[in-house]
Design a protein around this motif. Structure first.
Motif, mmCIF file in Angstrom:
data_model
loop_
_atom_site.group_PDB
_atom_site.id
_atom_site.type_symbol
_atom_site.label_atom_id
_atom_site.label_comp_id
_atom_site.label_asym_id
_atom_site.label_seq_id
_atom_site.Cartn_x
_atom_site.Cartn_y
_atom_site.Cartn_z
ATOM 1 N N GLY A 33 0.589 -1.529 -0.448
ATOM 2 C CA GLY A 33 0.274 -0.057 0.055
ATOM 3 C C GLY A 33 0.380 1.145 0.499
ATOM 4 O O GLY A 33 2.102 1.554 -0.376
ATOM 5 N N PRO A 34 0.445 1.767 0.061
ATOM 6 C CA PRO A 34 1.022 3.309 -0.541
ATOM 7 C C PRO A 34 1.566 4.364 0.386
ATOM 8 O O PRO A 34 2.740 4.982 0.743
ATOM 9 N N LYS A 35 1.777 3.581 1.997
ATOM 10 C CA LYS A 35 2.084 4.537 3.208
ATOM 11 C C LYS A 35 3.801 3.924 2.928
ATOM 12 O O LYS A 35 4.483 4.399 3.427
ATOM 13 N N LEU A 36 4.067 2.698 1.709
ATOM 14 C CA LEU A 36 5.546 2.299 1.249
ATOM 15 C C LEU A 36 5.795 3.547 0.885
ATOM 16 O O LEU A 36 7.298 3.918 1.018
ATOM 17 N N ILE A 37 5.233 4.621 0.229
ATOM 18 C CA ILE A 37 6.693 6.060 0.486
ATOM 19 C C ILE A 37 5.952 7.121 -0.478
ATOM 20 O O ILE A 37 5.643 8.136 -1.153
ATOM 21 N N ALA A 38 5.016 6.900 0.819
ATOM 22 C CA ALA A 38 4.621 8.474 1.658
ATOM 23 C C ALA A 38 5.117 9.926 1.112
ATOM 24 O O ALA A 38 4.677 10.380 1.454
ATOM 25 N N SER A 39 6.418 8.866 1.572
ATOM 26 C CA SER A 39 7.638 9.738 1.964
ATOM 27 C C SER A 39 8.237 10.274 0.962
ATOM 28 O O SER A 39 9.052 11.540 0.998
ATOM 29 N N TRP A 40 8.048 10.280 -0.365
ATOM 30 C CA TRP A 40 8.561 10.477 -1.407
ATOM 31 C C TRP A 40 7.740 12.173 -1.506
ATOM 32 O O TRP A 40 6.742 12.179 -1.750
ATOM 33 N N PRO A 41 9.404 12.916 -2.652
ATOM 34 C CA PRO A 41 8.931 14.374 -2.889
ATOM 35 C C PRO A 41 8.092 13.743 -4.156
ATOM 36 O O PRO A 41 7.442 14.934 -4.517
ATOM 37 N N ALA A 42 8.191 13.220 -5.045
ATOM 38 C CA ALA A 42 7.313 12.813 -6.294
ATOM 39 C C ALA A 42 5.984 12.210 -6.123
ATOM 40 O O ALA A 42 4.910 13.344 -6.445
ATOM 41 N N VAL A 43 5.271 12.281 -4.441
ATOM 42 C CA VAL A 43 4.236 12.110 -4.645
ATOM 43 C C VAL A 43 3.846 13.469 -3.948
ATOM 44 O O VAL A 43 2.023 13.653 -4.034
ATOM 45 N N LYS A 44 4.534 14.409 -3.535
ATOM 46 C CA LYS A 44 3.808 15.720 -3.195
ATOM 47 C C LYS A 44 3.941 16.579 -5.340
ATOM 48 O O LYS A 44 3.282 17.283 -4.951
ATOM 49 N N HIS A 45 5.420 15.901 -5.545
ATOM 50 C CA HIS A 45 5.399 17.638 -6.691
ATOM 51 C C HIS A 45 4.685 16.858 -7.766
ATOM 52 O O HIS A 45 4.605 16.923 -8.519
ATOM 53 N N THR A 131 14.251 4.450 -2.224
ATOM 54 C CA THR A 131 14.442 3.291 -3.049
ATOM 55 C C THR A 131 13.917 2.062 -1.204
ATOM 56 O O THR A 131 14.924 2.586 -0.400
ATOM 57 N N PRO A 132 12.977 2.210 -1.409
ATOM 58 C CA PRO A 132 12.802 0.907 -0.188
ATOM 59 C C PRO A 132 13.523 0.364 0.516
ATOM 60 O O PRO A 132 14.221 0.020 -0.163
ATOM 61 N N ASP A 133 13.134 0.316 1.419
ATOM 62 C CA ASP A 133 14.476 -0.697 2.606
ATOM 63 C C ASP A 133 14.259 -2.041 2.250
ATOM 64 O O ASP A 133 15.383 -2.555 1.566
ATOM 65 N N ILE A 134 13.152 -2.544 1.390
ATOM 66 C CA ILE A 134 12.889 -4.207 1.078
ATOM 67 C C ILE A 134 14.041 -4.148 0.266
ATOM 68 O O ILE A 134 13.586 -5.263 -0.221
ATOM 69 N N PHE A 135 13.859 -2.974 -1.043
ATOM 70 C CA PHE A 135 14.365 -3.531 -2.325
ATOM 71 C C PHE A 135 15.947 -3.144 -1.986
ATOM 72 O O PHE A 135 16.367 -3.123 -3.220
ATOM 73 N N ARG A 136 16.861 -2.772 -0.936
ATOM 74 C CA ARG A 136 17.448 -1.955 -1.038
ATOM 75 C C ARG A 136 18.741 -3.057 -1.170
ATOM 76 O O ARG A 136 19.661 -2.888 -1.469
ATOM 77 N N ASP A 137 18.701 -4.351 -1.227
ATOM 78 C CA ASP A 137 19.752 -5.529 -1.937
ATOM 79 C C ASP A 137 19.723 -5.793 -2.904
ATOM 80 O O ASP A 137 19.014 -6.782 -3.481
ATOM 81 N N ASP A 138 19.993 -4.664 -3.733
ATOM 82 C CA ASP A 138 20.148 -5.237 -5.264
ATOM 83 C C ASP A 138 21.555 -4.792 -5.988
ATOM 84 O O ASP A 138 22.007 -3.438 -5.784
ATOM 85 N N VAL A 230 -4.385 -11.881 -12.331
ATOM 86 C CA VAL A 230 -4.896 -10.578 -12.514
ATOM 87 C C VAL A 230 -5.036 -9.201 -11.843
ATOM 88 O O VAL A 230 -6.005 -10.120 -10.802
ATOM 89 N N VAL A 231 -4.392 -8.426 -11.692
ATOM 90 C CA VAL A 231 -4.317 -7.215 -10.384
ATOM 91 C C VAL A 231 -3.982 -6.044 -10.995
ATOM 92 O O VAL A 231 -3.905 -6.154 -12.080
ATOM 93 N N GLU A 232 -5.189 -5.586 -10.188
ATOM 94 C CA GLU A 232 -5.591 -3.560 -10.767
ATOM 95 C C GLU A 232 -4.471 -3.490 -9.520
ATOM 96 O O GLU A 232 -4.585 -3.502 -8.376
ATOM 97 N N GLN A 233 -3.317 -2.342 -9.716
ATOM 98 C CA GLN A 233 -2.462 -1.985 -9.050
ATOM 99 C C GLN A 233 -2.969 0.024 -8.852
ATOM 100 O O GLN A 233 -3.602 0.685 -10.079
ATOM 101 N N LYS A 234 -3.293 0.759 -7.735
ATOM 102 C CA LYS A 234 -4.116 2.157 -7.934
ATOM 103 C C LYS A 234 -2.800 2.819 -7.423
ATOM 104 O O LYS A 234 -1.660 2.100 -7.049
ATOM 105 N N ASP A 235 -3.497 4.326 -7.765
ATOM 106 C CA ASP A 235 -1.904 5.284 -6.818
ATOM 107 C C ASP A 235 -1.482 4.731 -5.440
ATOM 108 O O ASP A 235 -2.375 4.652 -4.809
ATOM 109 N N GLY A 236 -0.078 4.744 -5.800
ATOM 110 C CA GLY A 236 0.786 5.210 -4.469
ATOM 111 C C GLY A 236 0.990 4.060 -3.489
ATOM 112 O O GLY A 236 2.400 3.337 -3.513
ATOM 113 N N GLU A 237 0.272 2.478 -5.016
ATOM 114 C CA GLU A 237 1.055 0.861 -4.510
ATOM 115 C C GLU A 237 2.466 0.297 -5.222
ATOM 116 O O GLU A 237 2.454 0.718 -6.517
ATOM 117 N N THR A 238 2.727 0.041 -4.635
ATOM 118 C CA THR A 238 3.947 -0.870 -5.515
ATOM 119 C C THR A 238 3.809 -2.297 -5.450
ATOM 120 O O THR A 238 3.297 -3.005 -4.952
#
Length: 419
Positions: A33-45, A131-138, A230-238
């Motif tokens: 859900g959107p909580k994962l990226i709530a702090s991103w500047p992109a969400v604001k701008h 990058t969210p912490d759960i995806f940092r090991d890249d 088959v899934v629908e991904q909404k605003d703010g979701e990852t």
């Protein structure tokens, strides 16, 4: 027992341990859900008039003003070109101008290296997101950011109805994709259904269906046996797309998303197997070249080195990687794991102009699998590779040195000697 594949939904972002155990290891998809990226500047701008209960709208003025000078790759989703869509290059502001004028309905900006662009222009490379912490090991983006002028971090922007055809990400890498604004529909096919996606008479590397919404079942008779998620991904979701899962994506509204391709020790064996398969595919396609080289060798076996190099060149041109890239990435990851980078990476991994270790911060130990797990995954791939009968270790310039450096960081490889 119901074996139909499903996609979980996490309202709250999972911990790394939870993500690792529930999704990375079992190779299962999940939407967060959107909580994962709530702090991103992109969400604001990048979004205007957004609220928890209504879809936001893309802030075209902000995007055009700040990124309009960028040259972007634009796919025409109405024109197929071989196994992809016809592509061209445009200034981003010109694409935005078409969309805001209610034109360019088939245009989809893809593979936009906006992070790289901002870094090259002197801006913070991740100023619009982190990058969210759960995806940092890249491992892919760590190596590419520090040692090349490329990476696998993209922004996608498309009008409603634009889509990405059915595909599997490069060498079975993972991907994660966040809708900053807009909605998408995903078709996700687990690896065990891959065999249903090919043209009749096809093998593992034959042509897959192009658009799962419109398939000629006479040419793809097994497609009806596939049961995708088959899934629908909404605003703010990852969404997390697991390794080796074929997928297709459609923008249900105008949509802007941030995407990464990535890998690490968990799916390294899958990447390794995919590399082996790619080499075999290219070798089969170039059998006439091999025969010609052999016939002109005058009894010498020196032609084998040239043959291996030709195959590696084609592999790299076709898929972006070859064995040298693969093992340099693994070595870089091992050095990061062992915290060896107090100075510039050595062993032919010196940064290219425009490369920067600052573009990617390696994941700390609490955001990676256990150290012994990482070493064991690498060790198994290493042991398999040095025993291959393709002559690659001896024929690819500099590869033996890279492999030796990998071996020095592994516990008792018990592999064939490289000398």
């Amino acid at each position: 027992m119901n074996n139909t594949p499903t996609c979980d939904y996490c309202t709250d972002p999972p911990s790394y341990e939870g993500f690792y155990k529930s999704y990375l290891l079992p190779n299962r998809p999940v939407i967060i859900g959107p909580k994962l990226i709530a702090s991103w500047p992109a969400v604001k701008h990048w979004v205007r008039c957004s609220s928890p209960s209504t879809d936001g709208k893309i802030n075209w003025d902000y995007l055009s003003q700040n990124y309009g000078d960028c040259d972007v790759t634009v796919a025409d989703c109405g024109t197929r070109e071989f196994s992809d869509q016809k592509r061209s290059t445009m200034h981003f502001r010109d694409v935005v101008a078409l969309w805001t004028a209610v034109a360019g309905e088939n245009l989809y900006v893809k593979d936009w290296h906006l992070t790289r662009y901002l870094a090259a222009s002197g801006s913070n490379g991740e100023s619009f997101y982190s990058t969210p912490d759960i995806f940092r090991d890249d491992w892919m983006n760590a190596y590419y950011s520090a040692c090349t002028e490329d990476d696998f971090r993209f922004v996608y922007v498309g009008a409603a109805g634009t889509f990405t055809p059915l595909h599997r990400d490069v060498y079975t890498s993972y991907s994660w994709s966040t809708n900053v604004c807009g909605r998408k529909r995903w078709w996700l096919f687990p690896p065990e259904q891959t065999r249903y996606l090919f043209r009749k008479g096809g093998e593992a590397h034959a042509e897959t269906a192009f658009d799962v919404r419109d398939v000629d079942e006479r040419e793809f008779p097994d497609i009806k046996r596939a049961t995708p998620i088959v899934v629908e991904q909404k605003d703010g979701e990852t969404i997390f797309v697991p390794s080796g899962w074929y997928h297709q994506v459609e923008n249900l509204t105008a949509c802007i998303s941030i995407n990464h391709n990535w890998c690490n020790s968990v799916n390294l064996p899958s990447l390794y197997d995919s590399m082996c398969a790619k080499v075999t595919e290219v070798e089969h396609a170039l059998e006439d070249v091999k025969e010609l080289l052999s016939q002109n060798s005058a009894g010498s076996d020196g032609w084998m080195r040239e043959w291996v190099q030709i195959v590696q060149d084609v592999v790299e041109k076709d898929a972006g990687w070859n064995w040298t890239t693969f093992w340099k990435m693994v070595l870089y990851a091992l050095k990061c794991t062992c915290n060896e980078f107090s100075s510039t990476p050595q062993l032919s991994m010196k940064p290219h102009p425009g490369a920067s270790e600052l573009l990617w911060r390696p994941a700390p130990p609490h955001l990676t699998p256990p150290h012994h797990f990482i070493l064991d995954r690498v060790k198994k791939c290493y042991q398999s590779f040095v025993c291959r009968e393709h002559g690659e270790v001896e024929s690819i310039e500099g590869l033996k040195d890279v492999l030796q450096a990998v071996a020095e960081r592994l516990p008792e490889t018990n592999a064939a000697p490289l000398s």
